[in-house]
Design a protein around this motif. Structure first.
Motif, mmCIF file in Angstrom:
data_model
loop_
_atom_site.group_PDB
_atom_site.id
_atom_site.type_symbol
_atom_site.label_atom_id
_atom_site.label_comp_id
_atom_site.label_asym_id
_atom_site.label_seq_id
_atom_site.Cartn_x
_atom_site.Cartn_y
_atom_site.Cartn_z
ATOM 1 N N ALA A 103 39.959 32.862 37.778
ATOM 2 C CA ALA A 103 40.071 34.318 37.875
ATOM 3 C C ALA A 103 41.526 34.738 38.025
ATOM 4 C CB ALA A 103 39.240 34.829 39.051
ATOM 5 N N ARG A 104 42.285 33.978 38.827
ATOM 6 C CA ARG A 104 43.704 34.317 39.007
ATOM 7 C C ARG A 104 44.475 34.169 37.706
ATOM 8 N NH1 ARG A 104 44.705 31.289 44.446
ATOM 9 N NH2 ARG A 104 43.957 32.879 45.862
ATOM 10 N N ARG A 106 43.255 34.438 34.781
ATOM 11 C CA ARG A 106 42.854 35.524 33.883
ATOM 12 C C ARG A 106 43.503 36.841 34.301
ATOM 13 N NH1 ARG A 106 36.521 34.365 32.301
ATOM 14 N NH2 ARG A 106 37.048 32.639 30.919
ATOM 15 N N LEU A 107 43.617 37.044 35.610
ATOM 16 C CA LEU A 107 44.290 38.256 36.087
ATOM 17 C C LEU A 107 45.732 38.272 35.593
ATOM 18 C CD1 LEU A 107 44.682 40.780 37.813
ATOM 19 C CD2 LEU A 107 45.009 39.315 39.800
ATOM 20 N N ARG A 108 46.393 37.101 35.683
ATOM 21 C CA ARG A 108 47.786 37.029 35.199
ATOM 22 C C ARG A 108 47.847 37.400 33.726
ATOM 23 N NH1 ARG A 108 48.994 33.035 38.721
ATOM 24 N NH2 ARG A 108 48.110 31.376 37.478
ATOM 25 N N ALA A 110 45.765 39.240 32.085
ATOM 26 C CA ALA A 110 45.480 40.665 31.930
ATOM 27 C C ALA A 110 46.729 41.478 32.266
ATOM 28 C CB ALA A 110 44.314 41.069 32.826
ATOM 29 N N PHE A 167 38.511 35.460 26.407
ATOM 30 C CA PHE A 167 37.982 34.723 27.567
ATOM 31 C C PHE A 167 36.586 34.190 27.255
ATOM 32 C CE2 PHE A 167 40.549 37.479 30.766
ATOM 33 C CZ PHE A 167 41.673 36.700 30.527
#
Lengths: 170, 316
Positions: A103-104, A106-108, A110, A167
């Protein structure tokens, strides 16, 4: 124009707007549940403490949309449990720590995606989607036109949707 | 979803997802019209909604733990992190780099935030300022700051030989080993201390404020000192506004600064005393509604912003 309604006032508005709300819920895919959704909504607004609502009609439509979303989410997760979708099962297998790491990451991605569209697009997306500021307020805050805000939001949401597709393919 | 949604349809559906998120959205009938026009529209809308929610959820992922760089400042800073927990970590994520407006003639550097924005500024000596929204702070030199307007939380590395000074208006605050919050807005001045001590007007009144002290000055009146809870000092960073017997006028000013909306107390409500905690989470509309409910007022639109009006006031 501002009108105000107390909770019982809200229930009166719900009664008078019932046909419009039902039509909206039907279009929104509520099917046979449309009456049930309105019933839920009725209880919700009678349970709330008396508080002023600036625009009762919009308030009711939004609340109807939210009740519907909750119900659809609940039925979706029921279906998923029944079908035991493979991808869901897989993601449940992944340990908690690993999921946080993904998740982290993917956040980066995004965040990078938004910044690549320019700092203004990034800022507008955050103010709107994460801080809940309205488009008009953002336009005033940044001293730009409403249509510029709208276009930037479209860019941001489009890019994030493309990233989500990526993703999903991973 | 159900087969490939065409790009144009996907774009339209996203447009509705975007518009519906605006708290002032009122095109519900037009939205229903669009949904009814083609059964594929509902599927496209639901797909766009799911995508939006999945992506927005990413932004709620807790960031990696922050490691303090300055050993000297580590003790107070770590305590502050504990106070506000995850919400502050989330606020950190929206901190963007700061702009420095160098005037050219001295080392004066100015930091500014828009209403609703937050900014953290690390100082060379290990001290730190966190600026709330609608705030301007000038750094005159490394131990001397001026709060021109707004609100800032200072975590200061103490040096008895070289005290950290915060000027605001004609008031001087001198630290004595300290974490403290300062507000300067149209309602006057507020200073509250979490750790150490601050001396208000060292050359004049020399009021010594210790942890839990909250000083308030309105207009030209004498400063008043009341008690607060140290854990509540600077709690705005964690999305909480905590009050004991505060006027609605000040609550409104704080909310405006924190959320980036204009909120003011209407005639007859300015002096209503408020005690309680207001969460600034969930979007300005929801926050303002909560405040109205908590303070026994009603929220009405006023120009570009909102006004808290007396319940028994005549409807417009």
């Amino acid at each position: 124009m501002t009108s105000l309604a107390s909770t019982s006032g809200l229930q009166r508005v719900l009664e008078s707007e019932r046909p419009r709300l039902l039509r909206f819920l039907a279009a929104r895919g509520a099917g046979d549940d449309a009456e049930d959704v309105l019933q839920d909504l009725w209880h919700k607004i009678s349970g709330a403490e008396a508080r002023p609502v600036a625009d009762p009609v919009s308030y009711l439509f939004r609340a109807a949309e939210n009740v519907l979303r909750d119900r659809q989410r609940a039925s979706l997760s029921r279906d998923r449990r029944q079908h035991e979708w493979q991808d869901l099962a897989n993601s449940d297998d992944a340990p908690q720590g690993e999921r946080v790491l993904i998740a982290r990451q993917r956040l980066r991605e995004a965040e990078e995606t938004l910044l690549a569209l320019g700092p203004r697009v990034d800022q507008i997306f955050r103010r709107y989607r994460l801080d809940g500021l309205g488009q008009a307020a953002i336009a005033r805050e940044l001293g730009i036109s409403l249509s510029s805000v709208e276009k930037d939001l479209q860019k941001a949401y489009r890019a994030l949707a493309q990233l989500k597709d990526k993703f999903d393919a991973e | 979803m159900n087969g490939q949604v065409s790009d144009i349809l996907a774009e339209d559906a996203r447009g509705w997802v975007i518009r519906l998120q605006d708290s002032s959205f009122d095109g519900w009938d037009a939205f229903a019209d669009w949904l009814e026009r083609d059964p594929a529209h509902l599927a496209a809308y639901n797909a766009a909604l799911e995508t939006d929610q999945a992506m927005a959820a990413l932004f709620a992922v807790p960031p990696e733990p922050v490691i303090e760089a300055e050993p000297v400042a580590a003790r107070p800073s770590r305590r502050l992190f504990l106070i506000s927990g995850g919400a502050f970590a989330a606020a950190l994520a929206v901190v963007v780099g700061w702009t420095s407006l160098d005037t050219g003639r001295s080392a004066r550097t100015e930091y500014a935030t828009a209403a609703g924005e937050r900014r953290e500024v690390a100082l060379a000596d290990g001290s730190k300022m966190v600026l709330n929204g609608a705030t301007r702070v000038a750094l005159l030199d490394k131990r001397h700051a001026e709060l021109i307007q707004g609100e800032a939380l200072f975590t200061v590395r103490h040096d008895a030989a070289d005290p950290f000074i915060v000027k605001t208006g004609d008031v001087t605050l001198e630290d004595a080993g300290t974490v403290f919050n300062v507000v300067r807005d149209e309602t006057g001045l507020r200073v509250s201390v979490a750790e150490g001590a601050v001396i208000y007007q060292p050359q004049a009144d020399a009021v010594r404020l210790t942890p839990g002290d909250a000083l308030s000055v309105t207009g030209g009146a004498k400063p008043e000192v009341t008690r607060t809870v140290t854990a509540d000092v600077g709690s705005w960073r964690g999305g909480q506004l905590v009050y004991r017997n505060e006027t609605l006028e000040r609550v409104a000013a704080d909310v405006s600064r924190n959320l980036g909306v204009q909120l003011r107390a209407g005639k007859g409500t300015e002096a209503i005393p408020f005690t309680g905690t207001i969460s600034t989470q969930g979007g300005p509309g929801a926050v303002i509604e909560r405040i109205a409910a908590l303070t026994g007022t009603r929220a009405i639109r006023a120009g570009k912003g909102w006004m808290l009006d007396t319940i028994d006031g005549a409807p417009r």
